[in-house]
Design a protein around this motif. Sequence first.
Motif, short mmCIF file in Angstrom:
data_model
loop_
_atom_site.label_atom_id
_atom_site.label_comp_id
_atom_site.label_asym_id
_atom_site.label_seq_id
_atom_site.Cartn_x
_atom_site.Cartn_y
_atom_site.Cartn_z
N PHE A 149 36.46 28.32 35.84
CA PHE A 149 35.46 29.14 36.74
C PHE A 149 35.87 30.40 36.82
CE2 PHE A 149 33.18 30.61 40.44
CZ PHE A 149 31.70 30.51 39.94
N ASP A 150 35.25 31.42 36.26
CA ASP A 150 35.39 32.84 36.34
C ASP A 150 34.68 33.37 37.44
OD1 ASP A 150 36.40 35.33 36.06
OD2 ASP A 150 36.39 35.47 33.84
N LYS A 151 35.13 33.74 38.67
CA LYS A 151 34.31 34.26 39.76
C LYS A 151 34.24 35.81 39.65
CE LYS A 151 38.14 33.87 42.90
NZ LYS A 151 38.49 33.19 44.19
N CYS A 152 35.04 36.43 39.00
CA CYS A 152 35.18 37.90 38.87
C CYS A 152 34.83 38.25 37.40
CB CYS A 152 36.39 38.28 39.54
SG CYS A 152 36.70 38.17 41.30
N PRO A 153 33.76 38.39 36.72
CA PRO A 153 33.64 38.55 35.44
C PRO A 153 33.53 40.08 35.33
CG PRO A 153 31.50 37.89 36.24
CD PRO A 153 32.65 37.54 37.56
N GLU A 245 33.16 53.58 48.66
CA GLU A 245 32.79 52.24 48.49
C GLU A 245 32.25 52.23 46.91
OE1 GLU A 245 29.92 50.79 51.08
OE2 GLU A 245 30.88 51.12 52.86
N GLU A 246 31.46 53.03 46.48
CA GLU A 246 31.09 53.00 45.12
C GLU A 246 32.12 53.30 44.20
OE1 GLU A 246 29.82 54.81 47.41
OE2 GLU A 246 27.74 54.35 47.71
N ALA A 247 33.14 54.11 44.63
CA ALA A 247 34.44 54.48 43.71
C ALA A 247 35.25 52.95 43.68
CB ALA A 247 35.36 55.19 44.39
N LEU A 248 35.42 52.15 44.58
CA LEU A 248 36.10 51.04 44.69
C LEU A 248 35.43 50.12 43.76
CD1 LEU A 248 38.32 49.34 46.17
CD2 LEU A 248 36.61 48.77 47.71
N ARG A 249 33.91 49.95 43.78
CA ARG A 249 33.34 49.00 42.86
C ARG A 249 33.84 49.42 41.39
NH1 ARG A 249 29.12 48.96 46.72
NH2 ARG A 249 28.23 50.67 45.87
N CYS A 250 33.76 50.63 40.97
CA CYS A 250 34.26 50.90 39.53
C CYS A 250 35.70 50.59 39.17
CB CYS A 250 33.75 52.60 39.50
SG CYS A 250 32.08 52.99 39.56
N PHE A 251 36.56 50.81 40.31
CA PHE A 251 37.84 50.56 40.13
C PHE A 251 38.25 49.20 40.10
CE2 PHE A 251 38.62 54.88 42.10
CZ PHE A 251 38.77 55.40 40.76
N VAL A 252 37.45 48.42 40.72
CA VAL A 252 37.63 46.98 40.79
C VAL A 252 37.13 46.32 39.37
CG1 VAL A 252 36.98 44.90 41.86
CG2 VAL A 252 37.96 46.62 43.18
N ASN A 253 36.09 46.76 39.05
CA ASN A 253 35.54 46.18 37.77
C ASN A 253 36.30 46.72 36.71
OD1 ASN A 253 33.26 44.80 36.26
ND2 ASN A 253 32.97 46.85 35.32
N ALA A 254 36.91 47.83 36.61
CA ALA A 254 37.76 48.27 35.49
C ALA A 254 39.24 47.39 35.71
CB ALA A 254 38.37 49.74 35.64
N MET A 255 39.50 46.96 36.69
CA MET A 255 40.83 46.25 36.72
C MET A 255 40.31 44.76 36.30
SD MET A 255 42.64 44.82 40.31
CE MET A 255 41.25 43.85 40.67
N ASN A 256 39.30 44.13 36.75
CA ASN A 256 38.90 42.70 36.21
C ASN A 256 38.79 42.77 34.74
OD1 ASN A 256 38.87 41.88 38.75
ND2 ASN A 256 36.56 42.18 38.84
N LEU A 257 38.23 43.86 33.99
CA LEU A 257 38.09 44.15 32.52
C LEU A 257 39.59 44.11 32.00
CD1 LEU A 257 35.33 46.57 32.37
CD2 LEU A 257 35.34 44.11 31.54
N GLN A 258 40.47 45.03 32.39
CA GLN A 258 41.76 45.11 31.90
C GLN A 258 42.70 43.72 31.86
OE1 GLN A 258 43.63 49.06 32.75
NE2 GLN A 258 41.95 49.09 34.36
#
Length: 365
Positions: A149-153, A245-258
């Motif tokens: 189960f991938d909880k952080c796609p 907060e908006e910047a953090l969402r972008c960076f976390v999503n970039a981390m998950n993708l990498q």
Amino acid sequence: MASKLLHKIRHSLFKEETPQTDLSAAAEDCPEISELDDDTEGLSSRLSGTLSFEGEQNIKHEDEGGSSEAESDLDLEESLENDSEGTGFPAGQQPQPLLTVQLQEKWRRSRTRSIPEKVMFEVTNATVVQDHSSKFVLYTIHVIKSGQFDKCPGIITRRYTDFAKLHSHLRKHNKEDMEGIVFPRKKLRRNFAAETIGKRSRAFEQYLAHLYSIADLRRSPVFLDFFFFRDLVEGQSLLRAGQYEEALRCFVNAMNLQEKLGSWQQGNWLFTLASIVASFQELEQLEEAQEYCERALRDLSTHQEEKHPLLVPLLQANVRLSWKISKDKRHSEAHLQKLRDSGVDVGNQPSLKEYLIKESLESKK
């Protein structure tokens, strides 16, 4: 009838005047003897192994002296020895609940067995967008790992033109690998029909999966930038504007993708982690900031850390964060002192946030 036959045979055997060869004559006089012998032989052959009976493992033959039980025990022991993992019984000890033990052992192994993972691309939404100058379909794609189960796609939104640019760049830089890879053709009409959008959604999923299946393509900077570079640029812009907060969402999503694409040891991985640290720090979430700071420093050990421009800013940030949350900071202080002794001008280094804001991000496209 049988008793009469036996009486005649006994009588012929014990007659002194009857020779041994008279037995055949008696058989000719009594043809039932031959029939009885034939039936006995046929019955013996049928009982010799072609028939089975319930509970036959408990049958003991008098001439074998109970050898069937020994053979049964031997078969059980051999089956345990042949098991690839074994059930762990001591030698000579007969396991009683054999089936239960085997099931329990397989269940234990299944819990510890790793499930193969692979990256999957799923179009979860397609929205028709109308702005002042154009109309287009925006595809939302989830990048997930199967097998658990991938909880952080990782999530991206791309247009048809974005896919077309990716295909063009890959064909330019990876011509041989791109042979045979089909890209959805552009339509002149019915681009916004539900049927067309549905077919393109499935086609984009297959297209990305095909690209990822080729090692040289999935490691290509062009392919990787298609997924997370846009988030890094947007996150940096938001960090400069103070929208943490908006910047953090972008960076976390970039981390998950990498992480999912396997590019966490190359490219902009350390920039991504450092940006998460700075965002958490500005949001006064100090424990999270310190946790990601230590993670970035650990990953720096895989690089030439003494020459990396993020080393000193991360060490200084870790000292301050560790002091604020009452955590041991001596290791980072000792590392900074080691750098001073080696001639590094630690005092004139930019802060972590200053470095991230000034860093120039360049796309590989």
